[in-house]
Motif scaffolding. Structure first.
Motif, PDB file in Angstrom:
ATOM      1  N   ILE A   1       2.561   1.752  -3.307  1.00 35.97           N
ATOM      2  CA  ILE A   1       1.632   2.292  -4.306  1.00 35.97           C
ATOM      3  C   ILE A   1       1.394   3.773  -4.058  1.00 35.97           C
ATOM      4  CG2 ILE A   1      -0.777   2.213  -5.083  1.00 35.97           C
ATOM      5  CD1 ILE A   1      -0.678  -0.793  -4.665  1.00 35.97           C
ATOM      6  N   PHE A   2       1.225   4.119  -2.781  1.00 37.53           N
ATOM      7  CA  PHE A   2       0.990   5.527  -2.466  1.00 37.53           C
ATOM      8  C   PHE A   2       2.136   6.408  -2.946  1.00 37.53           C
ATOM      9  CE2 PHE A   2       1.871   9.016   0.522  1.00 37.53           C
ATOM     10  CZ  PHE A   2       0.836   9.848   0.132  1.00 37.53           C
TER      11      PHE A   2
ATOM     12  N   ASN B   1       9.845  11.383   3.151  1.00 35.48           N
ATOM     13  CA  ASN B   1       8.660  10.731   3.685  1.00 35.48           C
ATOM     14  C   ASN B   1       8.847   9.232   3.786  1.00 35.48           C
ATOM     15  OD1 ASN B   1       5.834  11.785   4.269  1.00 35.48           O
ATOM     16  ND2 ASN B   1       6.681  13.269   2.855  1.00 35.48           N
TER      17      ASN B   1
ATOM     18  N   VAL C   1       2.126   6.675  -6.728  1.00 38.06           N
ATOM     19  CA  VAL C   1       1.051   7.538  -7.226  1.00 38.06           C
ATOM     20  C   VAL C   1       1.383   9.008  -6.952  1.00 38.06           C
ATOM     21  CG1 VAL C   1      -1.366   8.157  -6.932  1.00 38.06           C
ATOM     22  CG2 VAL C   1      -0.723   5.779  -7.063  1.00 38.06           C
ATOM     23  N   THR C   2       1.946   9.289  -5.760  1.00 34.49           N
ATOM     24  CA  THR C   2       2.289  10.671  -5.446  1.00 34.49           C
ATOM     25  C   THR C   2       3.358  11.200  -6.397  1.00 34.49           C
ATOM     26  OG1 THR C   2       1.863  10.115  -3.164  1.00 34.49           O
ATOM     27  CG2 THR C   2       2.873  12.232  -3.580  1.00 34.49           C
TER      28      THR C   2
ATOM     29  N   ALA D   1       1.707  11.914  -9.535  1.00 35.10           N
ATOM     30  CA  ALA D   1       0.877  13.110  -9.457  1.00 35.10           C
ATOM     31  C   ALA D   1       1.741  14.371  -9.530  1.00 35.10           C
ATOM     32  CB  ALA D   1       0.076  13.099  -8.157  1.00 35.10           C
ATOM     33  N   ALA D   2       2.897  14.335  -8.869  1.00 36.58           N
ATOM     34  CA  ALA D   2       3.773  15.508  -8.889  1.00 36.58           C
ATOM     35  C   ALA D   2       4.243  15.796 -10.308  1.00 36.58           C
ATOM     36  CB  ALA D   2       4.971  15.278  -7.969  1.00 36.58           C
TER      37      ALA D   2
ATOM     38  N   LEU E   1       9.297  13.587  -0.935  1.00 38.51           N
ATOM     39  CA  LEU E   1       8.753  12.232  -1.011  1.00 38.51           C
ATOM     40  C   LEU E   1       9.752  11.214  -0.468  1.00 38.51           C
ATOM     41  CD1 LEU E   1       6.049  11.359  -2.048  1.00 38.51           C
ATOM     42  CD2 LEU E   1       7.101  10.716  -4.197  1.00 38.51           C
TER      43      LEU E   1
ATOM     44  N   ARG F   1       0.829  -1.213   0.000  1.00 36.98           N
ATOM     45  CA  ARG F   1       0.000   0.000   0.000  1.00 36.98           C
ATOM     46  C   ARG F   1       0.856   1.252   0.000  1.00 36.98           C
ATOM     47  NH1 ARG F   1      -5.550   0.182   1.813  1.00 36.98           N
ATOM     48  NH2 ARG F   1      -5.341   2.338   2.466  1.00 36.98           N
TER      49      ARG F   1
END
Lengths: 326, 357
Positions: free
Chosen positions: A9-10, A308, A13-14, A17-18, A305, A6
């Motif tokens: 994937i997050f 993070n 995807v982020t 998106a960026a 990212l 998960r």
């Protein structure tokens, strides 16, 4: 394992998106400024460079949006972020490569110091709630409510102009050649103190307040009462039982507020003319250097990212509950 | 229509908004009968921190309205003979390098700060409510998508994004800045509201409404939203704070239009004219202090809301005072406990005590 997938994937995807955001922002804006800059440099640029800027800014009217999007990704994978107008004709990637280490070094060190210091102070304040320790709260609120750059201005006024103890311009003595000897390193450290102090002063307050509140909440949990009833030394109850549990939300908060801290420090770099990526972003804005702005935004987002992901790994190590699932 | 929570679920978990009003009365009136419904509802307004915060905000709102009229000078009026004067009777906060009156700039600039801050706050909060509550309420795939969206917006650093967007728009108006700040600032609120909605969604009173055949929008509007009031308020406060900081930063780095005065514009001119090398503290200190004062008042309101929402934080302060009066040094392991006598529904008597472990 499911949790890990998960997360992966997050982050993917982020990142997607960026990049997509970076693709669409210049396309939603009126394209004229870039066009005019391109025509200004028409004679001096190779056709390859012009083509790459056309792809980056969507000036290529012939191809469909989807085709443009694919081209854009292709260009990113080749590491081509276009050519800077401001430092013509340096590629954006090499400007970023020069400036990013400074920012990561300064912001990274200062943020970690501020997080550790703020969390410890917050734990202590939460433990000693209702005493003189509460008097520090208005002070921390003050520091959390002012912009980073203003604290920077005050720090410069006090240490740089009035007392004249530390340098406040640039990231090392301009007379030195960047070479890893002691003189250069000490100059870098000396120039980093005031910017780092600014970051610590302004970002620490948030960590103090949230840690204090978590400590207050955790202190009334049963396990803390039990630990105390067992007759354990106060110190051990505070660090081993209360703070240990209160720190977990701190770390997930650390990951999420990193974007905010980074935003604040970018402007702070401008105050100190620190040659990091934020100062470069500021110069790019002043010079209307769109390729450089876009590239810097992309790199900043990707760096946040990565930070993070690191915070997530630390969280998994610290909190056994997240590991249990796997 | 009466508040459904306080009548149907007084025994809810203590850390949620729903339960906060239930335990409230017990602290405000020591040993007295629980106050009437209406009074309990406005308990938040009796919190000293929120009153102080609201008064400061009120002061700035008044300044924003009358500022341009009471300003003693024209903020744009250049006067070369009065360059960089320190504060005096004619110029309360001194003058800039071009002899402009800083105090007037500050007064005139208040309006821009408040308008942008509050409008962006309202829009961002509305977005956060719509996205957060629907994510929490509908659940399933819709929830996955919406939470993913808000998490993405949380991770992407908003300030650089705001900078690159506004830098590419020619001639920024207040409106574009408001929209850009609002569109990048809703994520945190949506996340908090979603988790709170999730915990409310399966409560008895919501199930009851569902069993009664209430329509979905009615359940959301009349059962869920009233219980989210405190969190929505705190989301609003947070987004206003962030919007004010973002706006002032934009003005400071010179991206926002420089023709409108706001506190960031003052700092921009101070920085670009090297005010701090010339020791002209009156040029940049007051504007920063105004930002700090506004931010602190917003934070105070939020502390008030926090204490209202989380009874543990509130009882800490009250207990501390009681303990100080009894000369007991607060130490580890004392747990503030509220004993509710006559537990279900009938909260007429309450007693508070501090247990020493």
């Amino acid at each position: 394992m499911k949790n890990l997938a998960r997360k992966a994937i997050f982050f993917l995807v982020t990142a997607w998106a960026a990049v997509t955001l970076n693709f669409f922002v210049p396309r939603l804006m009126p394209g004229d400024p870039v066009q005019s800059l391109l025509t200004r440099y028409q004679g001096q640029m190779s056709t390859d460079a012009i083509h790459s800027l056309y792809v980056l800014f969507g000036l290529d009217e012939q191809s469909s949006l989807w085709q443009q999007y694919l081209d854009y990704w292709g260009q990113l994978f080749r590491g081509d972020l276009g050519i800077s107008f401001y430092q013509f004709p340096t590629p954006v990637t090499s400007i970023i490569a020069q400036t990013l280490p400074w920012t990561i070094g300064l912001v990274g060190v200062a943020t970690v110091i501020s997080f550790l210091l703020g969390t410890s102070i917050g734990a202590y304040l939460g433990w000693r709630r209702g005493t003189w320790a509460d008097l520090l709260i208005p002070l921390t609120t003050f520091f959390s409510s002012v912009p980073y750059f203003w604290i920077g201005l005050i720090v410069i006024t006090l240490f740089g102009v009035i007392w004249q103890v530390l340098p406040f311009y640039g990231s090392y003595d301009p007379g030195l050649i960047p070479y890893p000897d002691w003189m250069f390193i000490s100059s870098v450290i000396e120039h980093g103190i005031l910017p780092a102090l600014t970051i610590v002063l302004s970002s620490m307050a948030g960590w103090i307040l949230s840690m204090r509140n978590m400590m207050v909440t955790v202190s009334s949990e049963d396990y803390v009462t039990v630990a105390h009833a067992k007759g354990l030394p106060e110190r051990q109850v505070m660090t081993g039982y209360a703070a240990r549990n209160a720190v977990l939300p701190q770390i997930s908060g650390f990951a999420l507020s990193l974007g905010f801290v980074v935003g604040g420090t970018l402007v702070m770099e401008q105050v100190f003319s620190y040659q990091g990526i934020g100062f470069m972003l500021f110069k790019a804005v002043g010079a209307k250097d769109y390729p450089l702005m876009q590239g810097i935004f992309l790199i900043i987002t990707l760096s946040v990212l990565v930070a993070n992901i690191l915070a997530d790994i630390v969280y998994t190590i610290l909190d056994p509950r997240t590991r249990k699932e796997s | 229509m009466s508040d459904p929570t306080s009548t149907s679920s007084p025994q809810a978990a203590p850390t949620t908004v729903a339960a906060a009003p239930a335990t409230n009365g017990t602290f405000s009136d020591d040993l007295a009968p629980a106050p009437a419904m209406g009074r309990r509802r406005f308990l938040f307004l009796r919190n000293a921190k929120s009153i102080l915060g609201l008064s400061i905000i009120g002061f700035f709102v008044v300044l924003a309205i009358v500022g341009p009229w009471i300003a003693p000078h024209d903020p744009n009026a250049v006067n070369p003979s009065a360059s960089l004067e320190s504060p005096s009777w004619s110029h309360w906060l001194g003058t800039s390098q071009t002899g402009q009156d800083i105090f007037s700039q500050l007064l005139v600039g208040t309006r821009g700060v408040m308008v942008v801050g509050f409008s962006a706050g309202i829009i961002a909060t509305a977005l956060a409510v719509v996205i957060g509550v629907s994510a929490g309420f509908i659940g399933g795939a819709g929830d996955e998508v919406l939470s993913m969206l808000s998490n993405i917006f949380l991770v992407i650093p908003s300030l650089p994004l705001i900078i690159i967007i506004t830098a590419q728009i020619e001639g920024n108006s207040h409106l574009t800045i408001i929209l850009v700040i609002a569109l990048t600032g809703w994520a945190w609120g949506a996340r908090v509201l979603r988790s709170q909605t999730l915990s409310l969604r399966r409560r008895d009173f919501v199930e009851a409404a569902r069993a009664n055949g209430e329509r979905r929008w009615r359940i959301i509007g009349f059962e869920i939203l009233p219980n989210l009031t405190a969190i929505i308020a705190s989301t609003f406060i947070n987004t206003v704070t962030a919007a004010v900081l973002a706006e002032i930063t934009l003005a400071y780095i010179g991206v926002a239009s420089l023709s409108d005065w706001n506190w960031g514009t003052i700092l921009y001119w101070a920085q670009s004219s090297g005010a701090f090398q010339q020791g002209a503290w009156w040029w940049y200190v007051p504007a920063g202090l105004c930002v700090a004062l506004l931010g602190m008042s917003l934070a105070l309101i939020n502390f008030g809301i926090d204490e209202f929402v989380n009874p543990r934080l509130r009882s800490t302060g009250l207990n501390a005072r009681t303990l100080r009066q009894r000369h007991i040094r607060p130490r580890v392991g004392f747990t503030p406990v509220v004993h509710e006598v006559g537990a279900s529904g009938d909260r007429t008597k309450a007693r508070k005590e501090a247990d020493h472990a």
